[in-house]
Design a protein around this motif. Structure first.
Motif, PDB file in Angstrom:
ATOM      1  N   HIS A   1       0.792  -1.226   0.000  1.00  0.00           N
ATOM      2  CA  HIS A   1       0.000   0.000   0.000  1.00  0.00           C
ATOM      3  C   HIS A   1       0.830   1.285   0.000  1.00  0.00           C
ATOM      4  CE1 HIS A   1      -3.352  -2.576  -0.058  1.00  0.00           C
ATOM      5  NE2 HIS A   1      -4.194  -1.578   0.016  1.00  0.00           N
TER       6      HIS A   1
ATOM      7  N   VAL B   1      -4.527  -4.228  10.714  1.00  0.00           N
ATOM      8  CA  VAL B   1      -5.805  -4.610  11.320  1.00  0.00           C
ATOM      9  C   VAL B   1      -5.586  -5.512  12.537  1.00  0.00           C
ATOM     10  CG1 VAL B   1      -6.181  -6.641   9.835  1.00  0.00           C
ATOM     11  CG2 VAL B   1      -8.150  -5.430  10.802  1.00  0.00           C
TER      12      VAL B   1
ATOM     13  N   ASP C   1      -7.383   3.750   5.978  1.00  0.00           N
ATOM     14  CA  ASP C   1      -8.780   3.386   6.173  1.00  0.00           C
ATOM     15  C   ASP C   1      -8.872   1.871   6.350  1.00  0.00           C
ATOM     16  OD1 ASP C   1      -9.109   2.046   3.552  1.00  0.00           O
ATOM     17  OD2 ASP C   1      -8.890   4.058   2.732  1.00  0.00           O
ATOM     18  N   PRO C   2     -10.069   1.351   6.675  1.00  0.00           N
ATOM     19  CA  PRO C   2     -10.149  -0.079   7.026  1.00  0.00           C
ATOM     20  C   PRO C   2      -9.656  -1.033   5.931  1.00  0.00           C
ATOM     21  CG  PRO C   2     -12.160   1.056   7.678  1.00  0.00           C
ATOM     22  CD  PRO C   2     -11.358   2.050   6.903  1.00  0.00           C
ATOM     23  N   GLN C   3      -9.992  -0.755   4.668  1.00  0.00           N
ATOM     24  CA  GLN C   3      -9.546  -1.653   3.602  1.00  0.00           C
ATOM     25  C   GLN C   3      -8.022  -1.672   3.502  1.00  0.00           C
ATOM     26  OE1 GLN C   3     -12.221   0.430   3.408  1.00  0.00           O
ATOM     27  NE2 GLN C   3     -13.353   0.122   1.520  1.00  0.00           N
ATOM     28  N   VAL C   4      -7.427  -0.516   3.624  1.00  0.00           N
ATOM     29  CA  VAL C   4      -5.961  -0.434   3.551  1.00  0.00           C
ATOM     30  C   VAL C   4      -5.351  -1.210   4.715  1.00  0.00           C
ATOM     31  CG1 VAL C   4      -3.980   1.140   3.721  1.00  0.00           C
ATOM     32  CG2 VAL C   4      -5.937   1.748   2.276  1.00  0.00           C
TER      33      VAL C   4
ATOM     34  N   ASN D   1      -6.426  -3.724   6.208  1.00  0.00           N
ATOM     35  CA  ASN D   1      -6.554  -5.175   6.047  1.00  0.00           C
ATOM     36  C   ASN D   1      -5.333  -5.778   5.352  1.00  0.00           C
ATOM     37  OD1 ASN D   1      -8.937  -5.904   7.289  1.00  0.00           O
ATOM     38  ND2 ASN D   1     -10.218  -5.572   5.474  1.00  0.00           N
ATOM     39  N   LEU D   2      -4.618  -4.986   4.586  1.00  0.00           N
ATOM     40  CA  LEU D   2      -3.464  -5.513   3.845  1.00  0.00           C
ATOM     41  C   LEU D   2      -2.136  -4.890   4.261  1.00  0.00           C
ATOM     42  CD1 LEU D   2      -4.657  -5.879   0.124  1.00  0.00           C
ATOM     43  CD2 LEU D   2      -4.203  -7.683   1.776  1.00  0.00           C
TER      44      LEU D   2
END
Lengths: 289, 168
Positions: free
Chosen positions: A35, A79, A103-106, A108-109
């Motif tokens: 990311h 996360v 943010d949450p999606q970022v 996660n990885l």
């Protein structure tokens, strides 16, 4: 936006990954959460010819206390810091930092190792790791070496990591009942880099702190330790005047540049205010724990 | 550069394709698999329009290479309705007017699926933080929050519907 072409490798062991880095030298980049790297590749700010994807290497995702350290595997996702109760309870500075990253999606990885290895003072973990007095474990052709966090960040996108080394672990001294901390970040919107942010970790001894760590985010080419503020506070009974002075010193000791997020003067002011707020929260938490 | 062969499972169906390593996952899904419900908004990891589920976790498919997806299981908006029945979140967006132009909606729904999976009874603040990686330029988010609340309520009443996606 399409990144430049590259050759893609998926090593399944650490030694295989290091051998690939040795073979390809500066042409190769490590891909963990991706990311930071993939956005840079999309903008063609980075065009590595070889990508070494380390996500298939086992046993690099963990959070555990062992031998006096909180140990976090280099591939651990942000996360996991949010979702691990022990982090929230014992290392609130780490929790407060993690939830403010992107943010949450970022989250996660994105990985903790990547956040630090990228060497960007605008990332959030670097200042937090300064405040926590962390150590970076880097594994390369000659095995492991432990790099104190104060020796790690050398310049913008420039760290003490060798091109053949991978961050395999972050070590943080185990928190005791007298220590706590927090991360105060000003951002224009969720997902933005900090206008400025301040990480504080304190260890109390009676009414005064025995240890104070203060790290500043995105107000210089590297994350900055507010050393004079730390020294001012250690061993002193905490007063509002002292906290105010610590904020003032931090605002003097950072090196922000003007950009869309504000002028230099504004950012220094933000550092002063956030330092004071973070210190107050950290002292309150440490004294009530 | 040479192409690589990957196999991914999307909405329960396995696909084997040759891809250039630099192909982003979102392009793979839209152009190779013709699943165009997953949108490209900002192309810079900001807007969340390309959000899909990877092994149950919401991710931005513009920030992953298709080669990284080898062997993984994905759900896109096309796989959310089951047996001709809207998912409670789809129903919520419809009933609560959670969309105007609809461009952000697939990403909002995919993100909200994981949000409700981890936190079946979220507060309004938790919903707002939970969808903070998804931008909507039409609604002002008020009705999107209501849509998620609608779905949370419905899924609490009929808990079986919650697990349906995981079997895909």
């Amino acid at each position: 936006m399409i990144p430049a072409a590259f050759e893609y490798f998926t090593p399944s062991t650490l030694s295989e990954a290091i051998a690939l880095l040795e073979e390809h030298g500066d042409e190769a980049k490590i891909l963990s959460g991706g990311h930071s790297l993939i956005p840079m590749m999309r903008y063609r700010l980075a065009s590595p010819e070889k990508i070494v994807d380390i996500n298939g290497i086992p046993d690099l995702e963990y959070i555990k206390e062992e031998d006096g350290y909180l140990k976090i595997g280099g591939l651990t996702r942000e996360v996991a810091l949010e979702d691990t109760p022990m982090i929230r309870e014992k290392y609130p500075l780490l929790y407060d930092t993690a939830v403010m990253i992107a943010d949450p999606q970022v989250r996660n990885l994105a990985t903790i190792g990547g956040n630090i290895a990228h060497g960007d003072a605008a990332n959030d973990h670097p200042a937090t790791m300064l405040a926590l007095g962390a150590e970076v474990v880097a594994t390369g052709p000659n095995g492991e070496r432990v790099i104190p966090i104060d020796d790690f960040f050398l310049g913008l996108y420039y760290t003490a990591l060798e091109p053949t080394e991978i961050i395999t672990e972050i070590r943080i001294p185990v928190a005791d009942g007298n220590s706590s901390g927090t991360y105060k970040k000003m951002e224009r919107k969720v997902g933005d880099y900090a206008t400025a942010a301040v990480a504080v970790q304190v260890t109390m001894n009676g009414s005064g702190p025995a240890k104070v760590g203060i790290g500043l985010t995105n107000v210089g080419p590297t994350p900055i330790r507010a050393k004079r503020s730390e020294e001012l506070l250690v061993g002193q009974p905490i007063t509002d005047e002292l906290i105010k002075e610590a904020g003032k010193l931090a605002s003097e000791d950072c090196a922000p540049t003007a950009d869309l997020r504000g002028s230099e003067e504004y950012k220094r002011s933000v550092v002063s205010v956030l330092t004071q707020r973070a210190l107050k929260t950290a002292f309150e938490r440490a004294l009530s724990s | 550069m040479s192409k690589q062969t990957i196999t991914v499972t999307v909405n329960g169906e396995a696909y084997t394709e040759e891809v250039e390593p630099r192909m982003l996952l979102v392009h793979f899904i839209r152009e190779k698999l013709s699943l165009t419900g997953t949108h490209i908004g900002c192309d810079s990891t900001s807007c969340g329009a390309c959000t899909i589920l990877m092994d149950g976790k919401s991710i931005k498919s513009c920030t992953m290479f298709a080669v990284q997806a080898n062997g993984k299981h994905f759900t896109t908006i096309e796989g959310v309705a089951q047996n001709g029945q809207y998912h409670p979140l789809q129903e919520g967006f419809k009933e609560e007017h959670g969309l105007q132009c609809g461009f952000c909606t697939p990403g909002m729904i995919m993100r909200a699926i994981e949000l409700l999976d981890k936190n079946p009874n979220p507060t309004e603040e938790e919903i707002r933080w939970g969808i903070s990686g998804n931008l909507c330029r039409c609604t002002g988010y008020v009705n999107i929050v209501k849509a998620v609340q609608y779905a949370a309520k419905k899924m609490a009443e009929a808990p079986k519907e919650k697990g349906a996606l995981n079997e895909v």
